[in-house]
Scaffold this motif. Structure first.
Motif, PDB file in Angstrom:
ATOM      1  N   UNK A 204       0.810  -1.215   0.000  1.00  0.00           N
ATOM      2  CA  UNK A 204       0.000   0.000   0.000  1.00  0.00           C
ATOM      3  C   UNK A 204       0.841   1.262   0.000  1.00  0.00           C
ATOM      4  N   UNK A 205       1.968   1.222   0.703  1.00  0.00           N
ATOM      5  CA  UNK A 205       2.893   2.357   0.718  1.00  0.00           C
ATOM      6  C   UNK A 205       3.379   2.661  -0.699  1.00  0.00           C
ATOM      7  N   UNK A 206       3.645   1.612  -1.484  1.00  0.00           N
ATOM      8  CA  UNK A 206       4.126   1.853  -2.850  1.00  0.00           C
ATOM      9  C   UNK A 206       3.077   2.556  -3.695  1.00  0.00           C
ATOM     10  N   UNK A 207       1.803   2.266  -3.427  1.00  0.00           N
ATOM     11  CA  UNK A 207       0.720   2.921  -4.169  1.00  0.00           C
ATOM     12  C   UNK A 207       0.561   4.369  -3.706  1.00  0.00           C
ATOM     13  N   UNK A 208       0.421   4.556  -2.395  1.00  0.00           N
ATOM     14  CA  UNK A 208       0.148   5.893  -1.859  1.00  0.00           C
ATOM     15  C   UNK A 208       1.302   6.859  -2.097  1.00  0.00           C
ATOM     16  N   UNK A 209       2.519   6.427  -1.788  1.00  0.00           N
ATOM     17  CA  UNK A 209       3.662   7.330  -1.919  1.00  0.00           C
ATOM     18  C   UNK A 209       4.169   7.396  -3.359  1.00  0.00           C
ATOM     19  N   UNK A 210       3.870   6.364  -4.146  1.00  0.00           N
ATOM     20  CA  UNK A 210       4.155   6.462  -5.573  1.00  0.00           C
ATOM     21  C   UNK A 210       3.301   7.550  -6.211  1.00  0.00           C
ATOM     22  N   UNK A 211       2.030   7.599  -5.825  1.00  0.00           N
ATOM     23  CA  UNK A 211       1.158   8.670  -6.306  1.00  0.00           C
ATOM     24  C   UNK A 211       1.608  10.028  -5.803  1.00  0.00           C
ATOM     25  N   UNK A 212       2.044  10.074  -4.535  1.00  0.00           N
ATOM     26  CA  UNK A 212       2.493  11.350  -3.965  1.00  0.00           C
ATOM     27  C   UNK A 212       3.710  11.895  -4.695  1.00  0.00           C
TER      28      UNK A 212
ATOM     29  N   UNK B  34       4.304  11.918  -7.789  1.00  0.00           N
ATOM     30  CA  UNK B  34       3.912  12.610  -9.036  1.00  0.00           C
ATOM     31  C   UNK B  34       2.732  13.548  -8.808  1.00  0.00           C
ATOM     32  N   UNK B  35       2.457  13.825  -7.514  1.00  0.00           N
ATOM     33  CA  UNK B  35       1.379  14.758  -7.137  1.00  0.00           C
ATOM     34  C   UNK B  35       0.010  14.297  -7.648  1.00  0.00           C
ATOM     35  N   UNK B  36      -0.207  12.974  -7.637  1.00  0.00           N
ATOM     36  CA  UNK B  36      -1.485  12.433  -8.114  1.00  0.00           C
ATOM     37  C   UNK B  36      -2.601  12.768  -7.136  1.00  0.00           C
ATOM     38  N   UNK B  37      -3.791  12.899  -7.680  1.00  0.00           N
ATOM     39  CA  UNK B  37      -4.996  13.069  -6.867  1.00  0.00           C
ATOM     40  C   UNK B  37      -5.926  11.907  -7.179  1.00  0.00           C
ATOM     41  N   UNK B  38      -6.762  11.572  -6.224  1.00  0.00           N
ATOM     42  CA  UNK B  38      -7.670  10.454  -6.457  1.00  0.00           C
ATOM     43  C   UNK B  38      -7.443   9.354  -5.443  1.00  0.00           C
ATOM     44  N   UNK B  39      -7.663   8.119  -5.864  1.00  0.00           N
ATOM     45  CA  UNK B  39      -7.644   6.994  -4.923  1.00  0.00           C
ATOM     46  C   UNK B  39      -6.324   6.870  -4.172  1.00  0.00           C
ATOM     47  N   UNK B  40      -5.204   6.984  -4.869  1.00  0.00           N
ATOM     48  CA  UNK B  40      -3.913   6.794  -4.201  1.00  0.00           C
ATOM     49  C   UNK B  40      -3.640   7.874  -3.171  1.00  0.00           C
ATOM     50  N   UNK B  41      -4.190   9.062  -3.362  1.00  0.00           N
ATOM     51  CA  UNK B  41      -3.903  10.165  -2.445  1.00  0.00           C
ATOM     52  C   UNK B  41      -4.791  10.162  -1.204  1.00  0.00           C
ATOM     53  N   UNK B  42      -5.874   9.412  -1.249  1.00  0.00           N
ATOM     54  CA  UNK B  42      -6.820   9.410  -0.134  1.00  0.00           C
ATOM     55  C   UNK B  42      -6.985   8.039   0.520  1.00  0.00           C
ATOM     56  N   UNK B  43      -6.254   7.033   0.047  1.00  0.00           N
ATOM     57  CA  UNK B  43      -6.444   5.667   0.537  1.00  0.00           C
ATOM     58  C   UNK B  43      -6.013   5.512   1.991  1.00  0.00           C
ATOM     59  N   UNK B  44      -6.709   4.616   2.695  1.00  0.00           N
ATOM     60  CA  UNK B  44      -6.320   4.254   4.054  1.00  0.00           C
ATOM     61  C   UNK B  44      -5.182   3.239   3.978  1.00  0.00           C
ATOM     62  N   UNK B  45      -4.445   3.050   5.068  1.00  0.00           N
ATOM     63  CA  UNK B  45      -3.347   2.073   5.049  1.00  0.00           C
ATOM     64  C   UNK B  45      -3.848   0.658   4.757  1.00  0.00           C
ATOM     65  N   UNK B  46      -3.051  -0.077   3.994  1.00  0.00           N
ATOM     66  CA  UNK B  46      -3.333  -1.487   3.757  1.00  0.00           C
ATOM     67  C   UNK B  46      -2.695  -2.318   4.863  1.00  0.00           C
ATOM     68  N   UNK B  47      -3.115  -3.574   4.977  1.00  0.00           N
ATOM     69  CA  UNK B  47      -2.518  -4.452   5.974  1.00  0.00           C
ATOM     70  C   UNK B  47      -3.188  -5.807   6.067  1.00  0.00           C
TER      71      UNK B  47
END
Length: 197
Positions: free
Chosen positions: A45-53, A55-68
């Protein structure tokens, strides 16, 4: 705060991921919310959220809750997850990732702060995996200094305890002359002496 190369921390984390045996996926870790398999999915999940961050992405990756959730790990996680972690570190080699504002976990913050938080994610969850599996863990203290400085500024003495939120337990006392890793872990609410035995 300046741009930091996340490559060494990412490489060490990848080596740990590749060494985790299937039999250890259910073992506990110092990250009390997750067993080993949960930590691995959290890292995905970190790879998705911070990968989006990056490139300054907005949408699901920028608002997702932590995976686990270990049950949602990719079947080939031992090869696919290291590939994703290395791609994440590469994305943060772009100076633009460290500039301006970005969004992760539903909150806007400076790119340079987000990059240091990501470094902390790579190091601390690497330590979690190592402790949960009995694998060796090393980190260069100089690499960790920006993380320690940010954690101390956010969670150190005199800071509002409410800033810890639900993700971090109360601080664990650590000697002032302890290694930077131990001091960082203590401020984050982890016991540096945590062990499976």
């Amino acid at each position: 705060m300046t741009m930091t190369d996340l490559g060494p921390a990412a490489d060490h984390l990848c080596a740990l991921i590749e060494a985790v045996p299937d039999r250890d996926l259910g073992r506990p870790t110092p990250c009390t919310e997750y067993a080993v398999g949960g930590v691995l999915h959290h890292i995905a999940g970190v790879t998705v959220a911070f990968g989006g961050a990056a490139v300054k992405a907005r949408g699901e990756s920028s608002d997702m809750a932590p995976w686990g959730d270990a049950s949602k790990l990719d079947p080939d996680w031992r090869t696919s997850l290291p590939r994703r972690v290395r791609a994440l570190a590469e994305a943060w080699r772009d100076p633009e990732a460290w500039k301006g504002m970005t969004r992760v976990g539903g909150g806007d913050q400076p790119g340079e702060v987000t990059g240091i938080i990501l470094l902390g994610e790579l190091v601390v969850h690497g330590w979690d995996l190592a402790r949960g599996t009995g694998l060796p863990f090393e980190v260069d203290s100089a690499t960790l200094v920006p993380v320690y400085d940010l954690v101390r500024e956010t969670f150190g003495p005199g800071q509002d305890p409410a800033a810890r939120g639900p993700a971090f337990g109360p601080p664990v006392p650590v000697a002032s002359n302890a290694p930077v890793l131990d001091q960082t872990l203590g401020l984050l609410g982890r016991n540096p002496a945590w062990s499976l035995s």
